[in-house]
Design a protein around this motif. Structure first.
Motif, mmCIF file in Angstrom:
data_model
loop_
_atom_site.group_PDB
_atom_site.id
_atom_site.type_symbol
_atom_site.label_atom_id
_atom_site.label_comp_id
_atom_site.label_asym_id
_atom_site.label_seq_id
_atom_site.Cartn_x
_atom_site.Cartn_y
_atom_site.Cartn_z
ATOM 1 N N ILE A 39 -33.510 22.338 -24.224
ATOM 2 C CA ILE A 39 -32.902 20.833 -23.824
ATOM 3 C C ILE A 39 -31.697 20.945 -22.981
ATOM 4 N N VAL A 40 -30.933 21.981 -22.726
ATOM 5 C CA VAL A 40 -30.153 22.013 -21.802
ATOM 6 C C VAL A 40 -30.659 22.157 -20.477
ATOM 7 N N VAL A 41 -31.638 23.128 -20.461
ATOM 8 C CA VAL A 41 -32.386 23.338 -19.046
ATOM 9 C C VAL A 41 -32.922 22.196 -18.468
ATOM 10 N N PHE A 42 -33.632 21.261 -19.364
ATOM 11 C CA PHE A 42 -34.241 20.084 -19.010
ATOM 12 C C PHE A 42 -33.167 19.212 -18.439
ATOM 13 N N CYS A 43 -31.972 18.943 -19.181
ATOM 14 C CA CYS A 43 -31.038 18.152 -18.572
ATOM 15 C C CYS A 43 -30.355 18.676 -17.175
ATOM 16 N N ILE A 44 -30.373 19.860 -17.153
ATOM 17 C CA ILE A 44 -29.542 20.509 -15.765
ATOM 18 C C ILE A 44 -30.917 20.463 -14.712
ATOM 19 N N GLN A 45 -32.055 20.482 -14.911
ATOM 20 C CA GLN A 45 -33.080 20.199 -14.213
ATOM 21 C C GLN A 45 -32.988 18.664 -13.680
ATOM 22 N N GLN A 46 -32.865 17.917 -14.553
ATOM 23 C CA GLN A 46 -32.675 16.410 -14.080
ATOM 24 C C GLN A 46 -31.613 15.977 -13.569
ATOM 25 N N ILE A 47 -30.414 16.373 -13.868
ATOM 26 C CA ILE A 47 -29.194 15.727 -13.259
ATOM 27 C C ILE A 47 -28.290 16.855 -12.857
ATOM 28 N N GLY A 48 -28.522 18.073 -12.708
ATOM 29 C CA GLY A 48 -27.838 19.170 -12.234
ATOM 30 C C GLY A 48 -27.090 20.008 -13.265
ATOM 31 N N VAL A 49 -26.374 21.045 -12.583
ATOM 32 C CA VAL A 49 -25.780 21.946 -13.625
ATOM 33 C C VAL A 49 -24.513 21.144 -14.536
ATOM 34 N N ILE A 50 -23.613 20.606 -13.552
ATOM 35 C CA ILE A 50 -22.573 19.938 -14.290
ATOM 36 C C ILE A 50 -22.862 18.766 -15.060
ATOM 37 N N GLY A 51 -23.432 17.950 -14.462
ATOM 38 C CA GLY A 51 -24.202 16.790 -15.287
ATOM 39 C C GLY A 51 -24.912 17.356 -16.543
ATOM 40 N N GLY A 52 -25.766 18.211 -16.409
ATOM 41 C CA GLY A 52 -26.433 18.396 -17.663
ATOM 42 C C GLY A 52 -25.660 19.249 -18.674
ATOM 43 N N LEU A 53 -24.827 20.057 -18.261
ATOM 44 C CA LEU A 53 -23.870 20.703 -19.443
ATOM 45 C C LEU A 53 -22.899 19.627 -19.752
ATOM 46 N N PHE A 54 -22.271 18.925 -19.095
ATOM 47 C CA PHE A 54 -21.535 17.644 -19.561
ATOM 48 C C PHE A 54 -22.303 16.729 -20.671
ATOM 49 N N VAL A 55 -23.420 16.372 -20.286
ATOM 50 C CA VAL A 55 -24.211 15.520 -21.240
ATOM 51 C C VAL A 55 -24.320 16.185 -22.430
ATOM 52 N N THR A 56 -24.942 17.244 -22.347
ATOM 53 C CA THR A 56 -25.441 18.362 -23.561
ATOM 54 C C THR A 56 -24.329 18.522 -24.683
ATOM 55 N N LYS A 57 -23.058 19.287 -23.992
ATOM 56 C CA LYS A 57 -21.799 19.265 -24.694
ATOM 57 C C LYS A 57 -21.158 18.134 -25.278
ATOM 58 N N ILE A 58 -21.240 17.126 -24.526
ATOM 59 C CA ILE A 58 -20.583 15.867 -24.997
ATOM 60 C C ILE A 58 -21.331 15.212 -26.311
ATOM 61 N N PHE A 59 -22.707 15.622 -26.231
ATOM 62 C CA PHE A 59 -23.574 15.189 -27.442
ATOM 63 C C PHE A 59 -23.251 16.052 -28.624
ATOM 64 N N SER A 60 -22.955 17.392 -28.367
ATOM 65 C CA SER A 60 -22.825 18.330 -29.482
ATOM 66 C C SER A 60 -21.399 17.911 -30.156
ATOM 67 N N ILE A 61 -20.528 17.713 -29.339
ATOM 68 C CA ILE A 61 -18.975 17.202 -29.767
ATOM 69 C C ILE A 61 -19.086 15.870 -30.603
#
Length: 108
Positions: A39-61
């Protein structure tokens, strides 16, 4: 009190994992292969490293805060414990591979 500590610990672990993952993806030869979560890999591929990590970490939080808010403390505790376990195992593996690679490159 213990439930608030579990939430704070989980949030701090998410932040640390986000920073370490960013460093691993951006600053190692592994690149995107550093991340194991599809899921993180998909997000990173779609919106970049920082954006993908930000989205997935915020969702987890947000999910952790919801567990805390609705008093699902056992689930939050299990999620935190699982995250610590996975982080230790994965980071141990990555560090071992890093040192094995260094030894192979330096002939040591």
């Amino acid at each position: 009190m213990l439930d608030a500590c579990a939430l704070i610990l989980f949030i701090l672990l998410q932040l640390a994992d986000g920073i370490l993952t960013y460093r691993g993806i951006s600053h190692t030869f592994l690149g995107i292969n550093y991340e194991i979560n599809p899921i993180v890999v998909f997000c990173i591929q779609q919106i970049g490293v920082i954006g993908g990590l930000f989205v997935t970490k915020i969702f987890s939080i947000i999910a952790a805060v919801a567990l805390y808010r609705y008093r699902k403390i056992e689930a939050l505790g299990v999620k935190t414990a699982w995250f610590i376990y996975a982080l230790v195992i994965i980071m141990t593996y990555i560090l071992a591979m890093h040192f094995l690679t260094l030894n192979a490159l330096t002939g040591g």
